[in-house]
Design a protein around this motif. Sequence first.
Motif, mmCIF file in Angstrom:
data_model
loop_
_atom_site.group_PDB
_atom_site.id
_atom_site.type_symbol
_atom_site.label_atom_id
_atom_site.label_comp_id
_atom_site.label_asym_id
_atom_site.label_seq_id
_atom_site.Cartn_x
_atom_site.Cartn_y
_atom_site.Cartn_z
ATOM 1 N N GLY A 59 0.825 -1.202 0.000
ATOM 2 C CA GLY A 59 0.000 0.000 0.000
ATOM 3 C C GLY A 59 0.856 1.248 0.000
ATOM 4 O O GLY A 59 1.973 1.251 0.526
ATOM 5 N N ILE A 60 0.353 2.321 -0.584
ATOM 6 C CA ILE A 60 1.137 3.549 -0.713
ATOM 7 C C ILE A 60 1.220 4.319 0.590
ATOM 8 O O ILE A 60 1.984 5.280 0.700
ATOM 9 N N THR A 61 0.454 3.931 1.607
ATOM 10 C CA THR A 61 0.511 4.653 2.883
ATOM 11 C C THR A 61 1.643 4.179 3.776
ATOM 12 O O THR A 61 1.886 4.767 4.831
ATOM 13 N N ILE A 62 2.363 3.124 3.389
ATOM 14 C CA ILE A 62 3.417 2.573 4.235
ATOM 15 C C ILE A 62 4.524 3.596 4.437
ATOM 16 O O ILE A 62 5.011 4.213 3.493
ATOM 17 N N ALA A 63 4.926 3.776 5.696
ATOM 18 C CA ALA A 63 5.980 4.729 6.036
ATOM 19 C C ALA A 63 7.320 4.041 6.159
ATOM 20 O O ALA A 63 8.324 4.492 5.608
ATOM 21 N N VAL A 64 7.377 2.955 6.921
ATOM 22 C CA VAL A 64 8.611 2.203 7.135
ATOM 23 C C VAL A 64 8.275 0.719 7.194
ATOM 24 O O VAL A 64 7.108 0.338 7.262
ATOM 25 N N ALA A 65 9.327 -0.088 7.165
ATOM 26 C CA ALA A 65 9.153 -1.533 7.290
ATOM 27 C C ALA A 65 10.125 -2.064 8.328
ATOM 28 O O ALA A 65 11.182 -1.485 8.560
ATOM 29 N N ALA A 66 9.754 -3.164 8.969
ATOM 30 C CA ALA A 66 10.564 -3.772 10.023
ATOM 31 C C ALA A 66 10.384 -5.289 9.954
ATOM 32 O O ALA A 66 9.490 -5.782 9.259
ATOM 33 N N PRO A 67 11.208 -6.049 10.650
ATOM 34 C CA PRO A 67 11.102 -7.510 10.590
ATOM 35 C C PRO A 67 9.708 -8.022 10.951
ATOM 36 O O PRO A 67 9.114 -7.590 11.935
ATOM 37 N N SER A 68 9.211 -8.943 10.132
ATOM 38 C CA SER A 68 7.912 -9.558 10.409
ATOM 39 C C SER A 68 7.966 -11.076 10.296
ATOM 40 O O SER A 68 6.934 -11.733 10.385
ATOM 41 N N GLU A 69 9.153 -11.619 10.089
ATOM 42 C CA GLU A 69 9.320 -13.069 10.003
ATOM 43 C C GLU A 69 10.347 -13.545 11.029
ATOM 44 O O GLU A 69 11.213 -12.784 11.459
ATOM 45 N N GLU A 70 10.203 -14.813 11.428
ATOM 46 C CA GLU A 70 11.112 -15.430 12.406
ATOM 47 C C GLU A 70 11.186 -14.599 13.686
ATOM 48 O O GLU A 70 12.257 -14.384 14.253
ATOM 49 N N LEU A 71 10.025 -14.135 14.130
ATOM 50 C CA LEU A 71 9.956 -13.348 15.355
ATOM 51 C C LEU A 71 9.780 -14.264 16.564
ATOM 52 O O LEU A 71 9.408 -15.432 16.431
ATOM 53 N N VAL A 72 10.037 -13.717 17.740
ATOM 54 C CA VAL A 72 9.814 -14.447 18.976
ATOM 55 C C VAL A 72 9.106 -13.505 19.946
ATOM 56 O O VAL A 72 9.312 -12.293 19.918
ATOM 57 N N GLY A 73 8.239 -14.065 20.761
ATOM 58 C CA GLY A 73 7.529 -13.286 21.774
ATOM 59 C C GLY A 73 7.124 -14.191 22.923
ATOM 60 O O GLY A 73 7.324 -15.411 22.863
ATOM 61 N N ILE A 74 6.551 -13.594 23.956
ATOM 62 C CA ILE A 74 6.172 -14.347 25.149
ATOM 63 C C ILE A 74 4.648 -14.349 25.288
ATOM 64 O O ILE A 74 4.003 -13.307 25.161
ATOM 65 N N THR A 75 4.073 -15.516 25.548
ATOM 66 C CA THR A 75 2.633 -15.657 25.705
ATOM 67 C C THR A 75 2.201 -15.293 27.127
ATOM 68 O O THR A 75 3.025 -15.167 28.024
ATOM 69 N N PRO A 76 0.889 -15.151 27.365
ATOM 70 C CA PRO A 76 0.408 -14.895 28.729
ATOM 71 C C PRO A 76 0.787 -15.991 29.721
ATOM 72 O O PRO A 76 0.811 -15.750 30.926
ATOM 73 N N GLU A 77 1.095 -17.184 29.225
ATOM 74 C CA GLU A 77 1.527 -18.272 30.096
ATOM 75 C C GLU A 77 3.031 -18.201 30.399
ATOM 76 O O GLU A 77 3.563 -19.029 31.134
ATOM 77 N N GLY A 78 3.700 -17.208 29.808
ATOM 78 C CA GLY A 78 5.121 -17.046 30.026
ATOM 79 C C GLY A 78 5.987 -17.900 29.126
ATOM 80 O O GLY A 78 7.181 -18.061 29.364
ATOM 81 N N THR A 79 5.395 -18.446 28.050
ATOM 82 C CA THR A 79 6.113 -19.325 27.144
ATOM 83 C C THR A 79 6.642 -18.558 25.938
ATOM 84 O O THR A 79 5.875 -17.890 25.248
ATOM 85 N N PRO A 80 7.938 -18.657 25.631
ATOM 86 C CA PRO A 80 8.451 -18.042 24.406
ATOM 87 C C PRO A 80 7.985 -18.842 23.196
ATOM 88 O O PRO A 80 8.067 -20.079 23.190
ATOM 89 N N VAL A 81 7.507 -18.156 22.159
ATOM 90 C CA VAL A 81 7.041 -18.824 20.947
ATOM 91 C C VAL A 81 7.516 -18.054 19.718
ATOM 92 O O VAL A 81 7.811 -16.866 19.784
ATOM 93 N N TYR A 82 7.582 -18.763 18.598
ATOM 94 C CA TYR A 82 7.883 -18.151 17.325
ATOM 95 C C TYR A 82 6.583 -17.630 16.714
ATOM 96 O O TYR A 82 5.532 -18.264 16.839
ATOM 97 N N TRP A 83 6.663 -16.499 16.019
ATOM 98 C CA TRP A 83 5.479 -15.970 15.335
ATOM 99 C C TRP A 83 5.923 -15.075 14.195
ATOM 100 O O TRP A 83 7.128 -14.859 13.983
ATOM 101 N N SER A 84 4.961 -14.553 13.430
ATOM 102 C CA SER A 84 5.291 -13.691 12.304
ATOM 103 C C SER A 84 4.131 -12.744 12.043
ATOM 104 O O SER A 84 3.031 -12.934 12.547
ATOM 105 N N GLY A 85 4.395 -11.712 11.259
ATOM 106 C CA GLY A 85 3.355 -10.773 10.871
ATOM 107 C C GLY A 85 3.726 -9.330 11.169
ATOM 108 O O GLY A 85 4.612 -9.046 11.980
#
Length: 311
Positions: free
Chosen positions: A228-254
């Motif tokens: 889309g033409i409204t995009i200002a910047v881009a950043a990593p969206s693949e091979e990401l890691v985060g923590i769930t409410p249960e405290g578990t590290p998981v892989y995710w993307s987007g």
Amino acid sequence: MRGRAILTGVTALALVAAGAAPAHADTVRDLEYWLDDYGITDAWDVTRGAGVTVAVIDSGVADIPELAGAVVGGTDESGEGSADGRTPVGEGEEHGTLVGTMVAGRGTAAGQGMVGVAPEANLLSVSVAFGSGDQDVEDQIARAVRWSVDNGADVINMSLTTNTLDWPASWDDAFLYAFEHDVVVVAAAGNRGSGTVEVGAPATIPGVVAVAGLDRDGDASFDASSQGITIAVAAPSEELVGITPEGTPVYWSGTSGAAPLVAGVVALIRSAHPELDANDVINRLIRTATPATPPFRDPSTGTDSWTRRPP
């Protein structure tokens, strides 16, 4: 009139629900490649985001060790969660906590646990219910924006999309309210893998920092981003890691993960340069990003897209 479906727009939540392999807690810091590749660790020599508050309008940021002391306030606009906004609600309950850890995770010990881009920034947890086409979800988000502004947000992160170019009238007033109060609003562009082929609102609203996604090599992500033409910047969206409410590290993307990385950078800028207003902060964000190579207007990454640093 029936409202637009408010979606998280994240491809990996389905993978998490299906049992994606958890990252090992003792190696989660090593998996955060963006911290070194994008110069975040270098920026920490100047600031770690102290004094800046980032509102996470999402499914709720849970109370986990990585975020101990990070969340300084919150509210629930859905009517389904707790008054402090910390109880995950709606579809994709993990989502808000994943986002929160990417912005301001504090880790769990020296060199261990998830650390965010701005690990000394404060968070506001503002819970809304994703996944419904009910008009009230649109109103929840409008109220969430206003509440965030009134409760000290310097930055608002919105890792959500409507899959439509336009937006409800209630958002006009809410987002204008944020802009008039010097708040930087960051929003995810959405993902092809979740059905968002073209950037949808709120990333289409003028003044919002729309964030697209990149793969590990710094190229535009095909599934974990949209165009889309409204995009200002881009950043990593693949091979990401985060923590769930249960405290578990998981892989995710987007781009739901790309947006908080940018929100964290905005927090670093606001912390290091409190004299800058929101427009100057956004200008600095875009002007100091590494241009796409070759440098041309690519609707999948934006004019001055944030790609990884050259070797």
